[in-house]
Design a protein around this motif. Sequence first.
Motif, PDB file in Angstrom:
ATOM      1  N   SER A 115       0.812  -1.208   0.000  1.00 10.99           N
ATOM      2  CA  SER A 115       0.000   0.000   0.000  1.00 10.99           C
ATOM      3  C   SER A 115       0.852   1.267   0.000  1.00 10.99           C
ATOM      4  CB  SER A 115      -0.908  -0.022   1.229  1.00 10.99           C
ATOM      5  OG  SER A 115      -1.502   1.221   1.443  1.00 10.99           O
ATOM      6  N   HIS A 116       1.681   1.427   1.028  1.00  6.19           N
ATOM      7  CA  HIS A 116       2.498   2.634   1.130  1.00  6.19           C
ATOM      8  C   HIS A 116       3.716   2.360   2.020  1.00  6.19           C
ATOM      9  CE1 HIS A 116      -0.383   2.851   4.484  1.00  6.19           C
ATOM     10  NE2 HIS A 116       0.502   3.588   5.125  1.00  6.19           N
ATOM     11  N   ILE A 117       4.630   3.304   2.032  1.00  6.05           N
ATOM     12  CA  ILE A 117       5.890   3.168   2.773  1.00  6.05           C
ATOM     13  C   ILE A 117       6.048   4.358   3.713  1.00  6.05           C
ATOM     14  CG2 ILE A 117       8.419   3.160   2.548  1.00  6.05           C
ATOM     15  CD1 ILE A 117       8.040   1.830  -0.197  1.00  6.05           C
ATOM     16  N   VAL A 118       6.527   4.070   4.922  1.00  5.88           N
ATOM     17  CA  VAL A 118       6.919   5.129   5.855  1.00  5.88           C
ATOM     18  C   VAL A 118       8.443   5.073   5.922  1.00  5.88           C
ATOM     19  CG1 VAL A 118       6.784   6.008   8.210  1.00  5.88           C
ATOM     20  CG2 VAL A 118       4.768   4.945   7.154  1.00  5.88           C
ATOM     21  N   LYS A 119       9.070   6.067   5.308  1.00  2.57           N
ATOM     22  CA  LYS A 119      10.527   6.105   5.220  1.00  2.57           C
ATOM     23  C   LYS A 119      11.167   6.193   6.602  1.00  2.57           C
ATOM     24  CE  LYS A 119      11.376   6.254   0.749  1.00  2.57           C
ATOM     25  NZ  LYS A 119      12.092   5.175   0.116  1.00  2.57           N
ATOM     26  N   ASN A 120      12.254   5.489   6.779  1.00  4.28           N
ATOM     27  CA  ASN A 120      13.098   5.519   7.979  1.00  4.28           C
ATOM     28  C   ASN A 120      12.376   5.165   9.273  1.00  4.28           C
ATOM     29  OD1 ASN A 120      15.466   6.303   6.551  1.00  4.28           O
ATOM     30  ND2 ASN A 120      14.642   8.380   6.463  1.00  4.28           N
ATOM     31  N   PHE A 121      11.260   4.478   9.202  1.00  3.49           N
ATOM     32  CA  PHE A 121      10.484   4.158  10.409  1.00  3.49           C
ATOM     33  C   PHE A 121      11.325   3.433  11.456  1.00  3.49           C
ATOM     34  CE2 PHE A 121       7.888   1.464  13.079  1.00  3.49           C
ATOM     35  CZ  PHE A 121       6.908   2.332  13.510  1.00  3.49           C
ATOM     36  N   ASP A 124      14.031   5.769  12.929  1.00  3.00           N
ATOM     37  CA  ASP A 124      13.496   6.848  13.767  1.00  3.00           C
ATOM     38  C   ASP A 124      12.817   6.361  15.052  1.00  3.00           C
ATOM     39  OD1 ASP A 124      14.357   8.592  11.791  1.00  3.00           O
ATOM     40  OD2 ASP A 124      12.371   8.828  10.885  1.00  3.00           O
ATOM     41  N   ASN A 125      12.323   5.123  15.077  1.00  2.61           N
ATOM     42  CA  ASN A 125      11.495   4.671  16.193  1.00  2.61           C
ATOM     43  C   ASN A 125      12.081   3.563  17.064  1.00  2.61           C
ATOM     44  OD1 ASN A 125       8.797   6.161  15.896  1.00  2.61           O
ATOM     45  ND2 ASN A 125       9.238   5.493  13.821  1.00  2.61           N
ATOM     46  N   ILE A 130      17.427  -3.237  13.692  1.00  6.02           N
ATOM     47  CA  ILE A 130      16.772  -4.542  13.581  1.00  6.02           C
ATOM     48  C   ILE A 130      17.186  -5.158  12.255  1.00  6.02           C
ATOM     49  CG2 ILE A 130      14.561  -5.751  13.440  1.00  6.02           C
ATOM     50  CD1 ILE A 130      13.350  -3.480  15.093  1.00  6.02           C
ATOM     51  N   TYR A 131      17.604  -6.415  12.315  1.00  5.68           N
ATOM     52  CA  TYR A 131      18.039  -7.141  11.127  1.00  5.68           C
ATOM     53  C   TYR A 131      17.176  -8.373  10.928  1.00  5.68           C
ATOM     54  CZ  TYR A 131      22.269  -4.304  11.318  1.00  5.68           C
ATOM     55  OH  TYR A 131      23.141  -3.254  11.330  1.00  5.68           O
ATOM     56  N   GLU A 132      16.823  -8.637   9.674  1.00  6.29           N
ATOM     57  CA  GLU A 132      16.164  -9.886   9.296  1.00  6.29           C
ATOM     58  C   GLU A 132      16.889 -10.430   8.093  1.00  6.29           C
ATOM     59  OE1 GLU A 132      11.918  -9.955   8.858  1.00  6.29           O
ATOM     60  OE2 GLU A 132      11.603  -9.040  10.815  1.00  6.29           O
ATOM     61  N   GLU A 133      17.280 -11.691   8.203  1.00 10.83           N
ATOM     62  CA  GLU A 133      18.021 -12.330   7.117  1.00 10.83           C
ATOM     63  C   GLU A 133      19.260 -11.520   6.735  1.00 10.83           C
ATOM     64  OE1 GLU A 133      17.006 -15.499   5.496  1.00 10.83           O
ATOM     65  OE2 GLU A 133      16.030 -15.442   7.445  1.00 10.83           O
ATOM     66  N   LEU A 137      16.490  -3.439   8.734  1.00 13.76           N
ATOM     67  CA  LEU A 137      15.183  -2.873   8.395  1.00 13.76           C
ATOM     68  C   LEU A 137      15.249  -1.364   8.568  1.00 13.76           C
ATOM     69  CD1 LEU A 137      12.793  -5.411  10.170  1.00 13.76           C
ATOM     70  CD2 LEU A 137      13.779  -5.516   7.878  1.00 13.76           C
ATOM     71  N   ILE A 138      14.802  -0.642   7.549  1.00 12.37           N
ATOM     72  CA  ILE A 138      14.839   0.819   7.573  1.00 12.37           C
ATOM     73  C   ILE A 138      13.432   1.392   7.414  1.00 12.37           C
ATOM     74  CG2 ILE A 138      15.703   2.877   6.383  1.00 12.37           C
ATOM     75  CD1 ILE A 138      18.224   1.159   5.704  1.00 12.37           C
ATOM     76  N   ASP A 139      12.787   1.097   6.293  1.00 10.63           N
ATOM     77  CA  ASP A 139      11.465   1.636   5.989  1.00 10.63           C
ATOM     78  C   ASP A 139      10.369   0.669   6.436  1.00 10.63           C
ATOM     79  OD1 ASP A 139      12.780   3.732   4.692  1.00 10.63           O
ATOM     80  OD2 ASP A 139      12.661   2.736   2.741  1.00 10.63           O
ATOM     81  N   MET A 140       9.223   1.215   6.832  1.00 13.55           N
ATOM     82  CA  MET A 140       8.042   0.413   7.144  1.00 13.55           C
ATOM     83  C   MET A 140       7.237   0.265   5.857  1.00 13.55           C
ATOM     84  SD  MET A 140       6.004  -0.999   9.578  1.00 13.55           S
ATOM     85  CE  MET A 140       6.009  -0.160  11.160  1.00 13.55           C
ATOM     86  N   ILE A 141       6.989  -0.967   5.472  1.00 13.74           N
ATOM     87  CA  ILE A 141       6.185  -1.270   4.295  1.00 13.74           C
ATOM     88  C   ILE A 141       4.787  -1.643   4.783  1.00 13.74           C
ATOM     89  CG2 ILE A 141       5.972  -2.701   2.214  1.00 13.74           C
ATOM     90  CD1 ILE A 141       8.661  -1.139   2.421  1.00 13.74           C
ATOM     91  N   TYR A 142       3.786  -0.919   4.317  1.00 17.34           N
ATOM     92  CA  TYR A 142       2.406  -1.236   4.681  1.00 17.34           C
ATOM     93  C   TYR A 142       1.772  -2.061   3.584  1.00 17.34           C
ATOM     94  CZ  TYR A 142       1.968   1.456   8.942  1.00 17.34           C
ATOM     95  OH  TYR A 142       2.098   1.904  10.235  1.00 17.34           O
ATOM     96  N   LEU A 143       1.068  -3.087   4.007  1.00 18.22           N
ATOM     97  CA  LEU A 143       0.297  -3.934   3.109  1.00 18.22           C
ATOM     98  C   LEU A 143      -1.154  -3.883   3.564  1.00 18.22           C
ATOM     99  CD1 LEU A 143       3.171  -5.672   3.894  1.00 18.22           C
ATOM    100  CD2 LEU A 143       2.387  -6.755   1.809  1.00 18.22           C
TER     101      LEU A 143
END
Length: 147
Positions: A115-121, A124-125, A130-133, A137-143
């Motif tokens: 749907s949309h992205i929140v940059k640097n979430f 900033d928060n 946080i690392y996965e694989e 992780l930098i941006d929040m991806i909304y689905l």
Amino acid sequence: MEFLKIENNKKRYIDLLLLGDEDEKMIDKYLERGEMYILDDNGIKAECVVTDEGNKILEIKNIAVSPKFQKQGYGKKLIEFITEKYSENFSVIQAGTGDSPLTIPFYEKCGFKKSHIVKNFFIDNYKNPIYEEGVQLIDMIYLQKNL
């Protein structure tokens, strides 16, 4: 298999909650205002916390499956339960996650679309990266998925 709403002492499931969100302070921001469910199938297998974000949008704030029971369909069953339970009062269900090869395909298999992205979430928060694989992780991806 049964789905149980947790009304009190939600933090007793902190081990599962921390699988879905590594920062307890972030969990504290939504846990009490959210509705929490656990999936019990001869023991607790998964949990999910959802919140009303207004405008008929329901958000999955936290979902996690116990590591030894992952990839057995419990997460998908929990999303199907939540979707059915809230479909009369909400028009959209959404989830925000990191740009991860683990979580994005899971949500897409459950019928969600980006749907949309929140940059640097996550920068900033969250206090710690946080690392996965192996990827930070930098941006929040909304689905989102229509109900």
